[in-house]
Every structure is written in structure tokens, then in C-alpha cells.
Design an enzyme around this catalytic site. Structure first.
Site, PDB file in Angstrom:
ATOM      1  N   GLY A  13       0.826  -1.216   0.000  1.00 35.09           N
ATOM      2  CA  GLY A  13       0.000   0.000   0.000  1.00 35.09           C
ATOM      3  C   GLY A  13       0.851   1.253   0.000  1.00 35.09           C
ATOM      4  N   ALA A  14       1.862   1.265  -0.900  1.00 39.17           N
ATOM      5  CA  ALA A  14       2.875   2.333  -0.836  1.00 39.17           C
ATOM      6  C   ALA A  14       2.534   3.576  -1.641  1.00 39.17           C
ATOM      7  CB  ALA A  14       4.220   1.767  -1.304  1.00 39.17           C
ATOM      8  N   ASP A  67      -3.311  -7.360  -4.748  1.00 36.64           N
ATOM      9  CA  ASP A  67      -4.261  -7.231  -3.649  1.00 36.64           C
ATOM     10  C   ASP A  67      -3.753  -8.144  -2.542  1.00 36.64           C
ATOM     11  OD1 ASP A  67      -6.299  -7.553  -1.812  1.00 36.64           O
ATOM     12  OD2 ASP A  67      -7.883  -7.666  -3.324  1.00 36.64           O
ATOM     13  N   ASN A  84       1.905  -2.323   5.477  1.00 34.61           N
ATOM     14  CA  ASN A  84       1.257  -1.020   5.686  1.00 34.61           C
ATOM     15  C   ASN A  84      -0.171  -0.947   5.146  1.00 34.61           C
ATOM     16  OD1 ASN A  84       1.249   2.114   5.873  1.00 34.61           O
ATOM     17  ND2 ASN A  84       0.888   1.668   3.702  1.00 34.61           N
ATOM     18  N   SER A 141      -2.486   0.129  15.037  1.00 32.79           N
ATOM     19  CA  SER A 141      -3.159   1.415  15.240  1.00 32.79           C
ATOM     20  C   SER A 141      -3.408   1.605  16.723  1.00 32.79           C
ATOM     21  CB  SER A 141      -4.501   1.442  14.509  1.00 32.79           C
ATOM     22  OG  SER A 141      -5.228   2.589  14.907  1.00 32.79           O
ATOM     23  N   TYR A 147     -12.262  -2.783  12.341  1.00 26.67           N
ATOM     24  CA  TYR A 147     -10.895  -2.261  12.207  1.00 26.67           C
ATOM     25  C   TYR A 147     -10.078  -2.537  13.477  1.00 26.67           C
ATOM     26  CZ  TYR A 147      -7.314   1.346  11.174  1.00 26.67           C
ATOM     27  OH  TYR A 147      -6.137   2.040  10.935  1.00 26.67           O
ATOM     28  N   ALA A 202     -10.606  -4.866  15.729  1.00 24.27           N
ATOM     29  CA  ALA A 202     -10.362  -6.312  15.847  1.00 24.27           C
ATOM     30  C   ALA A 202      -9.179  -6.711  14.976  1.00 24.27           C
ATOM     31  CB  ALA A 202     -11.611  -7.091  15.438  1.00 24.27           C
ATOM     32  N   ALA A 203      -9.132  -6.179  13.765  1.00 27.74           N
ATOM     33  CA  ALA A 203      -8.025  -6.506  12.848  1.00 27.74           C
ATOM     34  C   ALA A 203      -6.698  -5.997  13.402  1.00 27.74           C
ATOM     35  CB  ALA A 203      -8.297  -5.906  11.472  1.00 27.74           C
ATOM     36  N   LYS A 204      -6.693  -4.757  13.885  1.00 22.94           N
ATOM     37  CA  LYS A 204      -5.432  -4.176  14.367  1.00 22.94           C
ATOM     38  C   LYS A 204      -4.966  -4.846  15.659  1.00 22.94           C
ATOM     39  CE  LYS A 204      -4.784  -1.182  11.032  1.00 22.94           C
ATOM     40  NZ  LYS A 204      -3.695  -1.390  10.050  1.00 22.94           N
TER      41      LYS A 204
HETATM   42  P1  NAP Z   1      -4.373   5.493   2.933  1.00 27.94           P
HETATM   43  O1  NAP Z   1      -3.781   6.812   2.566  1.00 27.94           O
HETATM   44  O2  NAP Z   1      -5.808   5.249   2.717  1.00 27.94           O
HETATM   45  O3  NAP Z   1      -3.510   4.368   2.252  1.00 27.94           O
HETATM   46  C1  NAP Z   1      -3.839   3.015   2.401  1.00 27.94           C
HETATM   47  C2  NAP Z   1      -3.098   2.229   1.361  1.00 27.94           C
HETATM   48  O4  NAP Z   1      -3.444   0.843   1.512  1.00 27.94           O
HETATM   49  C3  NAP Z   1      -3.452   2.632  -0.054  1.00 27.94           C
HETATM   50  O5  NAP Z   1      -2.257   2.935  -0.729  1.00 27.94           O
HETATM   51  C4  NAP Z   1      -4.129   1.404  -0.634  1.00 27.94           C
HETATM   52  O6  NAP Z   1      -3.746   1.104  -1.970  1.00 27.94           O
HETATM   53  C5  NAP Z   1      -3.574   0.292   0.224  1.00 27.94           C
HETATM   54  N1  NAP Z   1      -4.449  -0.876   0.213  1.00 27.94           N
HETATM   55  C6  NAP Z   1      -5.711  -0.967   0.681  1.00 27.94           C
HETATM   56  N2  NAP Z   1      -6.190  -2.201   0.442  1.00 27.94           N
HETATM   57  C7  NAP Z   1      -5.212  -2.896  -0.191  1.00 27.94           C
HETATM   58  C8  NAP Z   1      -5.109  -4.220  -0.686  1.00 27.94           C
HETATM   59  N3  NAP Z   1      -6.107  -5.098  -0.568  1.00 27.94           N
HETATM   60  N4  NAP Z   1      -3.946  -4.595  -1.280  1.00 27.94           N
HETATM   61  C9  NAP Z   1      -2.924  -3.735  -1.396  1.00 27.94           C
HETATM   62  N5  NAP Z   1      -2.969  -2.457  -0.954  1.00 27.94           N
HETATM   63  C10 NAP Z   1      -4.107  -2.050  -0.347  1.00 27.94           C
HETATM   64  O7  NAP Z   1      -4.161   5.204   4.500  1.00 27.94           O
HETATM   65  P2  NAP Z   1      -2.977   5.533   5.521  1.00 27.94           P
HETATM   66  O8  NAP Z   1      -3.548   6.447   6.522  1.00 27.94           O
HETATM   67  O9  NAP Z   1      -1.723   5.886   4.815  1.00 27.94           O
HETATM   68  O10 NAP Z   1      -2.851   4.113   6.231  1.00 27.94           O
HETATM   69  C11 NAP Z   1      -1.715   3.274   6.122  1.00 27.94           C
HETATM   70  C12 NAP Z   1      -1.750   2.258   7.256  1.00 27.94           C
HETATM   71  O11 NAP Z   1      -1.686   2.922   8.511  1.00 27.94           O
HETATM   72  C13 NAP Z   1      -3.040   1.428   7.311  1.00 27.94           C
HETATM   73  O12 NAP Z   1      -2.739   0.107   7.699  1.00 27.94           O
HETATM   74  C14 NAP Z   1      -3.849   2.113   8.386  1.00 27.94           C
HETATM   75  O13 NAP Z   1      -4.777   1.249   8.975  1.00 27.94           O
HETATM   76  C15 NAP Z   1      -2.743   2.522   9.337  1.00 27.94           C
HETATM   77  N6  NAP Z   1      -3.111   3.602  10.241  1.00 27.94           N
HETATM   78  C16 NAP Z   1      -3.418   4.852   9.777  1.00 27.94           C
HETATM   79  C17 NAP Z   1      -3.759   5.838  10.684  1.00 27.94           C
HETATM   80  C18 NAP Z   1      -4.088   7.242  10.267  1.00 27.94           C
HETATM   81  O14 NAP Z   1      -4.444   8.046  11.141  1.00 27.94           O
HETATM   82  N7  NAP Z   1      -3.989   7.599   9.000  1.00 27.94           N
HETATM   83  C19 NAP Z   1      -3.794   5.558  12.048  1.00 27.94           C
HETATM   84  C20 NAP Z   1      -3.488   4.289  12.479  1.00 27.94           C
HETATM   85  C21 NAP Z   1      -3.136   3.312  11.567  1.00 27.94           C
HETATM   86  P3  NAP Z   1      -4.534   1.660  -3.281  1.00 27.94           P
HETATM   87  O15 NAP Z   1      -4.776   3.129  -3.018  1.00 27.94           O
HETATM   88  O16 NAP Z   1      -3.589   1.374  -4.372  1.00 27.94           O
HETATM   89  O17 NAP Z   1      -5.817   0.892  -3.389  1.00 27.94           O
END
Ligand code: NAP
Length: 246
Positions: free
Chosen positions: A11-12, A62, A89, A141, A154, A156-158
Site C-alpha cells: 500500500g505504498a 491485492d 502497511n 493502530s 478495524y 479487531a483486525a489491528k
Molecule cells: P491510505 O492513505 O488510505 O492508504 C492506504 C493504502 O493501503 C493505499 O495505498 C491502498 O492502496 C492500500 N491498500 C488498501 N487495500 C489494499 C489491498 N487489498 N492490497 C494492497 N494495498 C491495499 O491510508 P494511511 O492512513 O496511509 O494508512 C496506512 C496504514 O496505517 C493502514 O494500515 C492504516 O490502517 C494505518 N493507520 C493509519 C492511521 C491514520 O491516522 N492515518 C492511524 C493508524 C493506523 P490503493 O490506493 O492502491 O488501493
């Protein structure tokens, strides 16, 4: 600091994953960047990373699909000869109060955020064990620790990711492999931009540092955990949350 290492970031293309990929490239790592739907962003990231002088492989996959995740890791190994760092990620949210949560919203969040992490770990473990080295960094998270109304799936998963991190650290510690998780608080990305002002104010009231986090706050820790400076740290869940989860 990471010169010549091969780092896979799932998810980069956007948000936290993008920031980690850029940080690793600045430290000299070659990157395998995975995306699912954000092709344009992945291509622009590839260009930015190459401009930093590192080699890049872009893989559409995926990660909730076992074979896709396996191919992603095998392609990384084939291209760079090793997989030194895996950052799990990729993640999604499908929020809602439990009484209104649809079964498919529960299932999909578990499939991506929990099973997806397993899929990548399952693929990389034989490679890292053979290498006798490796760093696995899982994105948990703050709400995997505290729970959160409206995010039962969410959370539960984390929380599952936290359990997986500790179990894997115990399994692989004797093989020279470090496994840790980062528990971000409220980080400004597309994921959190969806929230309304009222919800954001409520979160802010619980952040002692009185600001939302930036993606670079998380990337700094991901860089440290991937480095040899963190070689005696494993099985830890480290919060980057402005003090929110105290
Ligand atoms: P984001 O901007 O929505 O990015 C999430 C990324 O995950 C996207 O690049 C997306 O890819 C990818 N993704 C989703 N489903 C996928 C799949 N099935 N296969 C491959 N890639 C997939 O979110 P973010 O905030 O950067 O979150 C990154 C991580 O940090 C997540 O695990 C999130 O739960 C965790 N997190 C975030 C926060 C926060 O406040 N933002 C807090 C705690 C934890 P595509 O766009 O290419 O579909």
C-alpha cells in the site's frame, strides 16, 4: 543506513506507505512498492524514488489474496536477491456502529488488515529464515490497543496484528529477524480526511501534543525499526500518537 537493502512496502502509493518508501530511499534502500488501485500515484512515486538514485520495482497486488501476496514477495526476491525489510502497511476502514455494520464490511476489513498481513508474512518468512536476517514492521493502530466506537472491525483486525507481531517475534527471534509494530494515532492522510470536523475535534481533545500526526512522524520510526540501530528491539508495539493512548 539502508544502502543496498531491499524493502517491500505494501500500500505504498499513498499516505503513510508513500512516506516510508521515500524515507527508505533517502537512506539508500531499493524499493518494491505495492499498490492495488492507485496506479497513477504508484507511477509518480516510482519516478520520485528513482530520482533519489535507488532501484524500484512496482507491483500491483491485492494483499488480501494469498497468491497475489506470495507473488509480490517472490518478485521482490527475484529482482533484488533478498527481502530485507517488509512493511505491512496496506489497510482500509469500513466504519459503522455494530448494529448497522454489514457482514461484508466486517469481512473485508479483516481480509485486508489482518489476513493480508498474514499473507505477506507467510511468503516472506522462508526467505528471511534462509537469510538469517530481516525486519518485519506491521502497521497496527492506537485503536487496536484502546478500541473505538464505530470501528469494531478495524480494531479487531489491528488488535490481531498486535498478536501476530508478538507471536512472530517469538517464532523468529532466534533466526536474527526483528518483528515490531507501529501504532499510529491520528495521522493526516486520505483515511482520516474522511472524518467530519466534529469527530476531529473530539480526537484532538485527547491528544496531549495538540496536533494531528504527519506521515513523516510515522516514517521516522519505520526507518529506525528497519535499521541496525534497532537490532535489540523485537515484539514491540510502538505508538506514534502524540500521547493519545497513554
Ligand atoms: P491510505 O492513505 O488510505 O492508504 C492506504 C493504502 O493501503 C493505499 O495505498 C491502498 O492502496 C492500500 N491498500 C488498501 N487495500 C489494499 C489491498 N487489498 N492490497 C494492497 N494495498 C491495499 O491510508 P494511511 O492512513 O496511509 O494508512 C496506512 C496504514 O496505517 C493502514 O494500515 C492504516 O490502517 C494505518 N493507520 C493509519 C492511521 C491514520 O491516522 N492515518 C492511524 C493508524 C493506523 P490503493 O490506493 O492502491 O488501493
Amino acid at each position: 543506513m539502508l544502502k543496498g537493502k531491499c524493502a517491500v512496502v505494501t500500500g505504498a502509493a499513498k499516505g503513510i506507505g508513500r512516506s516510508i518508501a521515500l524515507k527508505y530511499a533517502k537512506l539508500g534502500a531499493n524499493l518494491v512498492i505495492n499498490y492495488r488501485s492507485s496506479e497513477e500515484e504508484a507511477i509518480s512515486l516510482e519516478k520520485e524514488l528513482k530520482e533519489l538514485g535507488v532501484e524500484v520495482l512496482v507491483v500491483k497486488a491485492d494483499i488480501s489474496n494469498f497468491n497475489d501476496a506470495n507473488n509480490l514477495i517472490l518478485m521482490a526476491k527475484e529482482r533484488f536477491g533478498s527481502v530485507d525489510i517488509l512493511v505491512n502497511n496496506a489497510g482500509i476502514t469500513r466504519d459503522g456502529l455494530v448494529m448497522r455494520m454489514k457482514e461484508e464490511d466486517f469481512d473485508r476489513v479483516i481480509e485486508v488488515n489482518l489476513k493480508g498481513v498474514f499473507n505477506c508474512i507467510r511468503a516472506v518468512t522462508p526467505i528471511m529464515v534462509k537469510q538469517k536476517s530481516g525486519k518485519v514492521i506491521n502497521m497496527a493502530s492506537v485503536v487496536g490497543i484502546t478500541g473505538n466506537a464505530g470501528q469494531l472491525n478495524y480494531c479487531a483486525a489491528k488488535a490481531g496484528v498486535i498478536g501476530m507481531t508478538k507471536s512472530l517475534a517469538r517464532e523468529l527471534g532466534s533466526r536474527g529477524i526483528n518483528v515490531n509494530a507501529i501504532a499510529p494515532g491520528f495521522i493526516q492522510t486520505d483515511m482520516t480526511n474522511e472524518l467530519g470536523e466534529k469527530a476531529k475535534d473530539a480526537v484532538m481533545a485527547n491528544i496531549p501534543l495538540k496536533r494531528f500526526g504527519n506521515v513523516s512522524d510515522v516514517a521516522e520510526l519505520a526507518a529506525f525499526l528497519a535499521s541496525e540501530s534497532a537490532s535489540y528491539i523485537t515484539g514491540q508495539i510502538i505508538s506514534v500518537d502524540g500521547g493519545m493512548s497513554m
